[in-house]
Design a protein around this motif. Sequence first.
Motif, PDB file in Angstrom:
ATOM      1  N   ASP A  49      -3.494  -8.580   1.556  1.00  0.00           N
ATOM      2  CA  ASP A  49      -2.729  -8.085   0.412  1.00  0.00           C
ATOM      3  C   ASP A  49      -3.471  -8.261  -0.918  1.00  0.00           C
ATOM      4  OD1 ASP A  49      -2.570 -10.808  -0.041  1.00  0.00           O
ATOM      5  OD2 ASP A  49      -0.390 -10.914   0.096  1.00  0.00           O
ATOM      6  N   ASN A  50      -4.791  -8.472  -0.828  1.00  0.00           N
ATOM      7  CA  ASN A  50      -5.556  -8.653  -2.063  1.00  0.00           C
ATOM      8  C   ASN A  50      -6.692  -7.644  -2.212  1.00  0.00           C
ATOM      9  OD1 ASN A  50      -7.156  -9.792  -0.040  1.00  0.00           O
ATOM     10  ND2 ASN A  50      -7.976 -11.369  -1.400  1.00  0.00           N
TER      11      ASN A  50
ATOM     12  N   GLY B  14      -7.247  -3.763  -3.488  1.00  0.00           N
ATOM     13  CA  GLY B  14      -6.688  -2.587  -4.133  1.00  0.00           C
ATOM     14  C   GLY B  14      -7.663  -1.430  -4.036  1.00  0.00           C
TER      15      GLY B  14
ATOM     16  N   SER C  25      -0.493   3.841  -7.380  1.00  0.00           N
ATOM     17  CA  SER C  25       0.696   3.706  -6.534  1.00  0.00           C
ATOM     18  C   SER C  25       0.999   5.024  -5.841  1.00  0.00           C
ATOM     19  CB  SER C  25       1.900   3.269  -7.389  1.00  0.00           C
ATOM     20  OG  SER C  25       2.149   4.206  -8.409  1.00  0.00           O
TER      21      SER C  25
ATOM     22  N   GLY D  72      -1.558  -9.261  -9.061  1.00  0.00           N
ATOM     23  CA  GLY D  72      -0.457  -9.103  -8.127  1.00  0.00           C
ATOM     24  C   GLY D  72      -0.977  -8.758  -6.750  1.00  0.00           C
ATOM     25  N   LYS D  73      -0.056  -8.461  -5.877  1.00  0.00           N
ATOM     26  CA  LYS D  73      -0.393  -8.136  -4.493  1.00  0.00           C
ATOM     27  C   LYS D  73      -0.412  -6.623  -4.299  1.00  0.00           C
ATOM     28  CE  LYS D  73       1.390 -12.405  -2.562  1.00  0.00           C
ATOM     29  NZ  LYS D  73       0.144 -13.008  -2.220  1.00  0.00           N
ATOM     30  N   PHE D  74      -1.166  -6.203  -3.265  1.00  0.00           N
ATOM     31  CA  PHE D  74      -1.262  -4.805  -2.890  1.00  0.00           C
ATOM     32  C   PHE D  74      -0.662  -4.642  -1.503  1.00  0.00           C
ATOM     33  CE2 PHE D  74      -4.491  -5.623  -6.004  1.00  0.00           C
ATOM     34  CZ  PHE D  74      -4.428  -4.515  -6.829  1.00  0.00           C
ATOM     35  N   ASN D  75      -0.168  -3.464  -1.210  1.00  0.00           N
ATOM     36  CA  ASN D  75       0.406  -3.235   0.115  1.00  0.00           C
ATOM     37  C   ASN D  75      -0.688  -2.885   1.124  1.00  0.00           C
ATOM     38  OD1 ASN D  75      -0.179  -0.470  -0.184  1.00  0.00           O
ATOM     39  ND2 ASN D  75       1.928   0.083  -0.672  1.00  0.00           N
TER      40      ASN D  75
ATOM     41  N   SER E 136      -0.140  -0.603  -5.328  1.00  0.00           N
ATOM     42  CA  SER E 136       0.775  -1.563  -5.920  1.00  0.00           C
ATOM     43  C   SER E 136       1.614  -0.861  -6.978  1.00  0.00           C
ATOM     44  CB  SER E 136       0.011  -2.712  -6.570  1.00  0.00           C
ATOM     45  OG  SER E 136       0.892  -3.601  -7.204  1.00  0.00           O
ATOM     46  N   ARG E 137       2.806  -1.364  -7.169  1.00  0.00           N
ATOM     47  CA  ARG E 137       3.665  -0.826  -8.237  1.00  0.00           C
ATOM     48  C   ARG E 137       3.379  -1.484  -9.574  1.00  0.00           C
ATOM     49  NH1 ARG E 137       9.569   0.144  -5.539  1.00  0.00           N
ATOM     50  NH2 ARG E 137       8.815   1.528  -3.913  1.00  0.00           N
TER      51      ARG E 137
ATOM     52  N   ALA F 203       0.337  -4.268  -9.900  1.00  0.00           N
ATOM     53  CA  ALA F 203      -1.007  -4.851 -10.000  1.00  0.00           C
ATOM     54  C   ALA F 203      -2.021  -3.762 -10.341  1.00  0.00           C
ATOM     55  CB  ALA F 203      -1.383  -5.532  -8.692  1.00  0.00           C
TER      56      ALA F 203
END
Length: 182
Positions: free
Chosen positions: A38-39, A41, A98, A166-169, A174-175, A177
């Motif tokens: 999750d890190n 992007g 996003s 923040g975290k990434f999916n 991300s919404r 990050a």
Amino acid sequence: MKHYIDLVIKAPKAMHTNAVMGLTYSAVHSYLSSNKIDNIGVSFPCRQLDLGGTLRLHSDELTLAKMISTDWLQSISAYVSLGQVAEIPNVLSYQVVSRQQSKMSPSRLRRLEKRGNRSADDLNQYRRKMAANILSNPYLDLNSASTGQMYRKFFRFDDVSHEINGKFNEFGLSRGATVPVF
């Protein structure tokens, strides 16, 4: 996020760059999902009207080095040039990348029709609104691993002036990050 890797598409003449980008993005998604990462992007530094021919992955040096040491890209390696882990240069701006979803879709129309509780006029009005609200964002055509269905993933790019951690999916999106723009 201090490092990045560029994946440069080498599409053969018989394939469009966007088709190879879809395969590459799917491979990234599969790696992120199966390893519960999750890190990382994503960004598309050559984006104009379409997403361009480069997919950039942003993360820390160790995470990216571990990723390129595996064979996650083997099935499409003939179509993609994998760069080396590099340090991010001076950054002037940041971007939130996003997913953009339409509130009106053919699948939603089918569900409304199947329920049978809408009049023909309501359904026709929905069709007209749906036709008027077509997204113009860049997109990739992807295959769902669970259903096998092809679907279109539209991307949204919001410029911001400062970094937001923040975290990434599992798609590298991300919404909130940010990823650096350079």
